[in-house]
Design a protein around this motif. Structure first.
Motif, PDB file in Angstrom:
ATOM      1  N   ASN A 287     -31.789  -3.801 -23.380  1.00  0.00           N
ATOM      2  CA  ASN A 287     -32.705  -3.078 -22.494  1.00  0.00           C
ATOM      3  C   ASN A 287     -32.329  -3.365 -21.034  1.00  0.00           C
ATOM      4  O   ASN A 287     -33.067  -3.984 -20.279  1.00  0.00           O
ATOM      5  N   MET A 288     -31.147  -2.885 -20.648  1.00  0.00           N
ATOM      6  CA  MET A 288     -30.633  -3.069 -19.297  1.00  0.00           C
ATOM      7  C   MET A 288     -30.435  -1.712 -18.648  1.00  0.00           C
ATOM      8  O   MET A 288     -30.126  -0.728 -19.329  1.00  0.00           O
ATOM      9  N   ASP A 289     -30.571  -1.652 -17.326  1.00  0.00           N
ATOM     10  CA  ASP A 289     -30.528  -0.351 -16.653  1.00  0.00           C
ATOM     11  C   ASP A 289     -29.141   0.266 -16.652  1.00  0.00           C
ATOM     12  O   ASP A 289     -29.001   1.470 -16.414  1.00  0.00           O
TER      13      ASP A 289
ATOM     14  N   SER B   9     -30.009  -7.995 -15.065  1.00  0.00           N
ATOM     15  CA  SER B   9     -31.309  -7.591 -14.526  1.00  0.00           C
ATOM     16  C   SER B   9     -31.811  -8.546 -13.454  1.00  0.00           C
ATOM     17  O   SER B   9     -32.796  -8.244 -12.770  1.00  0.00           O
TER      18      SER B   9
ATOM     19  N   HIS C 274     -34.754   0.789 -21.339  1.00  0.00           N
ATOM     20  CA  HIS C 274     -35.088  -0.311 -20.424  1.00  0.00           C
ATOM     21  C   HIS C 274     -36.379  -0.049 -19.654  1.00  0.00           C
ATOM     22  O   HIS C 274     -36.859   1.087 -19.569  1.00  0.00           O
ATOM     23  N   GLN C 275     -36.919  -1.114 -19.086  1.00  0.00           N
ATOM     24  CA  GLN C 275     -38.238  -1.069 -18.450  1.00  0.00           C
ATOM     25  C   GLN C 275     -38.193  -0.807 -16.956  1.00  0.00           C
ATOM     26  O   GLN C 275     -39.229  -0.858 -16.286  1.00  0.00           O
TER      27      GLN C 275
ATOM     28  N   THR D 193     -39.336  -0.642 -23.798  1.00  0.00           N
ATOM     29  CA  THR D 193     -39.506  -1.975 -23.234  1.00  0.00           C
ATOM     30  C   THR D 193     -40.576  -1.989 -22.148  1.00  0.00           C
ATOM     31  O   THR D 193     -40.661  -1.062 -21.339  1.00  0.00           O
TER      32      THR D 193
END
Length: 507
Positions: A84-86, A425, A107-108, A259
């Motif tokens: 969950n990485m940009d 992140s 990702h969040q 996420t």
């Protein structure tokens, strides 16, 4: 001992030294001994090798069962999830992984509206039955129809009367491809009703027969009042055949994870993501062994119900894993400081080497039947196999997918080669990019770095290579299923010279 805390796991008692120090638990020690791992020193992937056993597997291609549990009733045919990485996971990566039997966690770091759209893109990518098909009014213009088809990347729209809500026609890309008068109404160029339709409850096999017989590509499902309740397309039926290992929900749609963090309106965000179709919520924070994450899990379950499937992390000790399991996590993410763009071990000096972290946390998680997600440190096939051998049910990867076509961002040329950006992140560059979005977050001392990585092509190539290595490892150990592989594998420590010996010679 005075001040010690007593933990009970399935009736067995553990002492935890005051201050949260590591317990010398019988369960953890027994599991480590079973795996051939020491209890007094922490090891990572290069420190161990997998032992081979007498095998009745004739070749790696004979192995077909690599199914593993991600969380609760979600089983992956490919035990891989994307980070969950940009710079790794948005809808394109999640679609690619789900089609091959894995899962992507959106990702969040996008606004919640964008995250919702990314989830919807995955759920619409392949569908057995599209429940809310895109539609347009007969009074809309051809220009609006073309824009909708381009924006949603679809080949046609159902035309529905806004007053009666009845299906009155269909407009496809063929109807507008050579149309120059874009101000024309949709009603002037569409194919009018009556169309070939089917009733609610039509099975995919029945739909296949109807589509073939009538030589059409879209089959609207309509009720007795001619209102649309769904859509089945030939394209989606072909995708089901093309991707037999795909991870699908009961409605035939691809599964996807979403996420959230532990601050702000995270419960409201989770609710929106679930409504959009997310199958599992990952609550992600760098310091997972915390009261904040423990309370976040409990609050999410209390607010949205026990049906919500939650993965949580990151932690790297048995105590941390137990904390999240008892809070209600359905899967626990393991790993601190092992990522290729992470500096947590170099800076704060925190993080248990990954093989030991996976094994020790698995020892506790097995007693609760909660799966482990190994996150970090995977640089190739050997690390992937060793993570599963240590006890992980699935393996999260960022570095392995960095540079793939499906990752966010455009490739660029430098030094005569094609590259993409990959960053942690907690990197300075990532934090500044969030500040650019007016999130007003103070820039912290960076614990991550950015890197340029060579363009790798499609993620499918990476997955096929990793799964080939896994099947080969299973054949050496003499196991036909991944579940058996996790139980049977044993490690032996090796020196750095032994590790270097195993590398191919370079001229």
């Amino acid at each position: 001992m005075d001040g010690d805390e007593i933990l009970k796991i399935n009736g067995e008692i553990f002492q935890v030294a005051e201050g949260g120090q590591r317990p010398t638990s019988a369960i953890t020690k027994e599991y480590l001994a079973q795996k051939g791992l020491p209890a007094d020193i922490a090891l990572t992937f290069e420190d161990v090798t997998i032992l081979d056993f007498k095998s009745d597997v004739p070749s790696r291609s004979a192995i077909t069962d690599t199914k593993s549990r991600l969380a609760r009733d979600i089983f992956l045919q490919t035990p891989i999830v994307s980070a969950n990485m940009d710079t790794i996971t948005e809808s394109q990566m999640a679609i690619a992984l789900a089609r091959l039997g894995g899962l992507g966690f959106i990702h969040q770091f996008l606004p919640i509206e964008r995250r919702v759209e990314e989830i919807k893109k995955v759920k619409r990518a392949d569908s057995g039955v599209i429940e809310n098909p895109f539609n347009i009014s007969p009074e809309a213009t051809v220009a609006e129809a073309k824009n909708s088809m381009e924006n949603f990347q679809i080949s046609g729209l159902l035309v529905i009367d806004p007053v009666s809500a009845k299906l009155v026609g269909i407009i496809t890309s063929r109807d507008v491809r050579f149309e120059t008068m874009l101000e024309k109404r949709v009603a002037e160029v569409m194919t009018n009703s009556p169309l070939i339709t089917a009733p609610p409850g039509t099975t995919l096999e029945q739909a296949r027969v109807i589509l073939k017989k009538n030589k059409i590509e879209k089959l609207p499902l309509v009720d007795n009042e001619e209102r649309v309740v769904g859509l089945i397309t030939a394209k989606d039926l072909l995708k089901i055949e093309q991707y037999p290992k795909a991870l699908r929900d009961p409605k035939g749609r691809l599964r996807v994870g979403a996420t959230i963090g532990v601050s702000g309106k995270f419960i409201e965000e989770a609710d929106q993501l679930l409504r959009a179709g997310a199958d599992i919520i990952l609550i992600d924070t760098a310091r997972g062994f915390s009261t904040k994450l423990e309370e976040a899990i409990k609050n999410l379950k209390n607010s949205l119900g026990e049906k919500v499937i939650i993965a949580a992390g990151n932690v790297d000790t048995p105590e941390g894993a137990l904390l999240l399991i008892e809070a209600g996590a359905d899967a626990v993410k393991i790993g601190i400081g092992g990522g290729a763009v992470c500096k947590t071990r170099e800076g704060p000096g925190v993080g248990v080497p990954q093989i030991s972290a996976i094994a020790e946390c698995t020892a506790v998680a097995l007693k609760h039947r909660v799966p482990i997600i190994a996150d970090g440190g995977i640089r190739g096939g050997a690390d992937f196999c060793k993570a599963l051998a240590a006890g992980a049910s699935t393996v999260m990867m960022g570095w392995m997918f960095a540079g793939c076509e499906e990752t966010p961002g455009e490739p660029f040329y430098e030094d005569g080669e094609q590259w993409k950006i990959y960053r942690g992140s907690a990197s300075l560059e990532f934090q500044l990019s969030r500040s650019d979005r007016d999130e007003g977050e103070r820039v912290r001392t960076p614990e991550g770095v950015p890197r340029r990585v060579r363009y790798k092509g499609e993620a499918a190539d990476v997955i096929h290579e990793l799964m080939s290595y896994l099947r080969s490892s299973m054949s050496y150990v003499g196991t036909w299923t991944l579940e058996e592989y996790r139980k049977k594998t044993r490690f032996r420590r090796q020196t750095i010279s032994g590790y270097e010996e195993g590398k191919p010679a370079r001229p």
